[in-house]
Design a protein around this motif. Structure first.
Motif, short mmCIF file in Angstrom:
data_model
loop_
_atom_site.label_atom_id
_atom_site.label_comp_id
_atom_site.label_asym_id
_atom_site.label_seq_id
_atom_site.Cartn_x
_atom_site.Cartn_y
_atom_site.Cartn_z
N LEU A 9 -15.11 -18.55 16.59
CA LEU A 9 -16.21 -17.69 16.18
C LEU A 9 -16.29 -16.46 17.07
N LEU A 10 -16.17 -16.65 18.39
CA LEU A 10 -16.26 -15.50 19.31
C LEU A 10 -15.20 -14.46 18.97
N LEU A 11 -13.97 -14.92 18.72
CA LEU A 11 -12.90 -13.98 18.39
C LEU A 11 -13.16 -13.31 17.05
N ALA A 12 -13.70 -14.05 16.10
CA ALA A 12 -14.01 -13.48 14.79
C ALA A 12 -15.10 -12.42 14.89
N VAL A 13 -16.11 -12.67 15.72
CA VAL A 13 -17.18 -11.68 15.92
C VAL A 13 -16.60 -10.42 16.56
N ALA A 14 -15.74 -10.59 17.55
CA ALA A 14 -15.15 -9.44 18.22
C ALA A 14 -14.33 -8.59 17.25
N GLU A 15 -13.66 -9.27 16.30
CA GLU A 15 -12.83 -8.54 15.34
C GLU A 15 -13.65 -7.92 14.22
N VAL A 50 -22.99 -6.87 22.62
CA VAL A 50 -24.16 -6.00 22.50
C VAL A 50 -24.50 -5.93 21.02
N ARG A 51 -25.69 -6.40 20.67
CA ARG A 51 -26.10 -6.45 19.26
C ARG A 51 -26.93 -5.23 18.93
N GLU A 52 -26.41 -4.41 18.06
CA GLU A 52 -27.15 -3.27 17.56
C GLU A 52 -27.52 -3.54 16.12
N ARG A 53 -28.23 -2.61 15.49
CA ARG A 53 -28.77 -2.88 14.17
C ARG A 53 -27.69 -3.23 13.15
N ARG A 54 -26.60 -2.48 13.12
CA ARG A 54 -25.57 -2.70 12.12
C ARG A 54 -24.20 -2.98 12.73
N ASP A 55 -24.17 -3.27 14.00
CA ASP A 55 -22.88 -3.41 14.65
C ASP A 55 -23.02 -4.34 15.86
N VAL A 56 -21.94 -5.04 16.14
CA VAL A 56 -21.87 -5.89 17.32
C VAL A 56 -20.64 -5.47 18.11
N SER A 57 -20.81 -5.11 19.35
CA SER A 57 -19.68 -4.70 20.18
C SER A 57 -19.51 -5.66 21.35
N VAL A 58 -18.29 -5.71 21.89
CA VAL A 58 -17.97 -6.64 22.97
C VAL A 58 -18.20 -5.94 24.31
N THR A 59 -18.84 -6.65 25.22
CA THR A 59 -19.06 -6.11 26.57
C THR A 59 -17.74 -6.19 27.35
N ALA A 60 -17.71 -5.53 28.51
CA ALA A 60 -16.51 -5.58 29.36
C ALA A 60 -16.21 -7.02 29.78
N PHE A 61 -17.26 -7.76 30.15
CA PHE A 61 -17.09 -9.17 30.49
C PHE A 61 -16.59 -9.95 29.27
N GLU A 63 -14.73 -8.89 26.83
CA GLU A 63 -13.31 -8.63 26.61
C GLU A 63 -12.45 -9.55 27.46
N GLN A 64 -12.87 -9.78 28.72
CA GLN A 64 -12.11 -10.68 29.59
C GLN A 64 -12.15 -12.12 29.06
N VAL A 65 -13.32 -12.53 28.57
CA VAL A 65 -13.45 -13.87 28.01
C VAL A 65 -12.57 -14.00 26.77
N MET A 66 -12.55 -12.96 25.91
CA MET A 66 -11.74 -13.01 24.69
C MET A 66 -10.26 -13.17 25.01
N THR A 67 -9.79 -12.53 26.07
CA THR A 67 -8.39 -12.65 26.46
C THR A 67 -8.03 -14.10 26.76
N HIS A 68 -8.89 -14.77 27.54
CA HIS A 68 -8.65 -16.17 27.87
C HIS A 68 -8.80 -17.06 26.63
N ALA A 69 -9.77 -16.72 25.75
CA ALA A 69 -10.00 -17.52 24.55
C ALA A 69 -8.79 -17.45 23.62
N ARG A 70 -8.20 -16.24 23.47
CA ARG A 70 -7.02 -16.10 22.62
C ARG A 70 -5.87 -16.93 23.16
N ALA A 71 -5.67 -16.89 24.47
CA ALA A 71 -4.58 -17.66 25.07
C ALA A 71 -4.82 -19.16 24.89
#
Length: 287
Positions: A9-15, A50-61, A63-71
């Protein structure tokens, strides 16, 4: 407690940059997705998105978590591929038959998820009436079939339950009632009627027969459920169609539940060949 679905789910949200779309991709509810993300952020003590009205963006932290999650997920998928190969699931073919309303509305998302899990197994979808699906199952022409209102002894994997809804032109006198009041099938029996079959033998006419009624003024019969709503909007008559087939745009329509409520269920049933197929059993486990 996070599981593999939550990491996916986390990776899907980031994408997708959208929690609703990501939740649909991994097969959980939006509320469940939001809760899982909040729980993980609380456990880690840092914000992932970061949850905005119509968009969700990944924080710097994040991005680091996503790298480990993908691996981590890549390693797990590699292990699972080894296990699938050992069980004869590296390749295969499943023939799955369904009537049109379920084939178009529900099966695509399910089959895409299975394809991601077992890329070497081809699923061939065949469209027919519900009577044809039963014939193909009996003959072993297909391994799986979507069956309407399956009996308990058939050990079907239930895919869904649908309420039958009355669909009226927007200005119809019966539509002046509240939605909670609904409308009885007996009140529609003598109305000009648009009969929608959806490629099934269970439809408004069979419901009427079961209730000891007769639809006395069928103006047109259509197989496509969506077409019925269009014809009702054009004033050709009233109709009764499953809730899942209702159009998103309901301008010019009044949709009300039947009273008493009536439902249909649909589930996947194996043929003899399907029961002996490791690929079919893998698909059923995924469901």
């Amino acid at each position: 407690m996070m599981n593999l679905t939550h990491w996916r789910l986390l990776l899907a949200v980031a994408e997708a940059r959208n929690i609703s779309r990501a939740a649909a991709q991994v097969g959980i509810s939006q509320s469940g997705a939001s809760q899982a993300i909040a729980q993980l952020e609380a456990a880690l003590g840092s914000q992932l998105f970061v949850r905005e009205r119509r968009d969700v963006s990944v924080t710097a932290f994040g991005e680091q978590v996503m790298t480990h999650a993908r691996a981590m997920l890549a390693q797990f998928d590699g292990i699972r591929a080894l296990a699938d190969g050992a069980r004869g699931l590296a390749t295969g073919r499943i023939r799955l038959a369904s009537f049109p309303s379920v084939l178009g509305a529900m099966l695509p998302d399910m089959l895409r998820a299975f394809r991601r899990r077992y890329p070497g197994i081809d699923v061939v979808a065949l469209e027919g009436t519900d009577v044809e699906v039963e014939e193909w199952l009996a003959a072993g022409t297909v391994e799986l079939g979507v069956v309407l209102n399956p009996a308990p002894e058939r050990q079907a994997v239930l895919l869904g339950r649908d309420a039958w809804m009355a669909v009226l032109p927007g200005a119809h006198p019966l539509g002046r009632r509240s939605s909670e009041q609904g409308v009885a099938l007996s009140e529609l029996a003598d109305e000009p009627f648009v009969l929608a079959t959806g490629g099934c033998h269970v439809h408004a006419q069979s419901l009427a027969t079961q209730a000891g009624l007769m639809l006395s003024d069928i103006r047109v019969t259509v197989r496509d459920l969506a077409s019925a709503a269009v014809l009702v909007r054009e004033g050709l008559g009233v109709s009764v169609i499953p809730e899942s087939a209702l159009p998103e745009d309901r301008r010019g329509l009044r949709v009300m539940q039947l009273q008493p409520p009536a439902y249909r269920e649909f589930g996947l049933v194996c043929s003899e060949a399907g029961r002996a197929s490791a690929a079919v059993q893998a698909l059923l486990r995924e469901l």
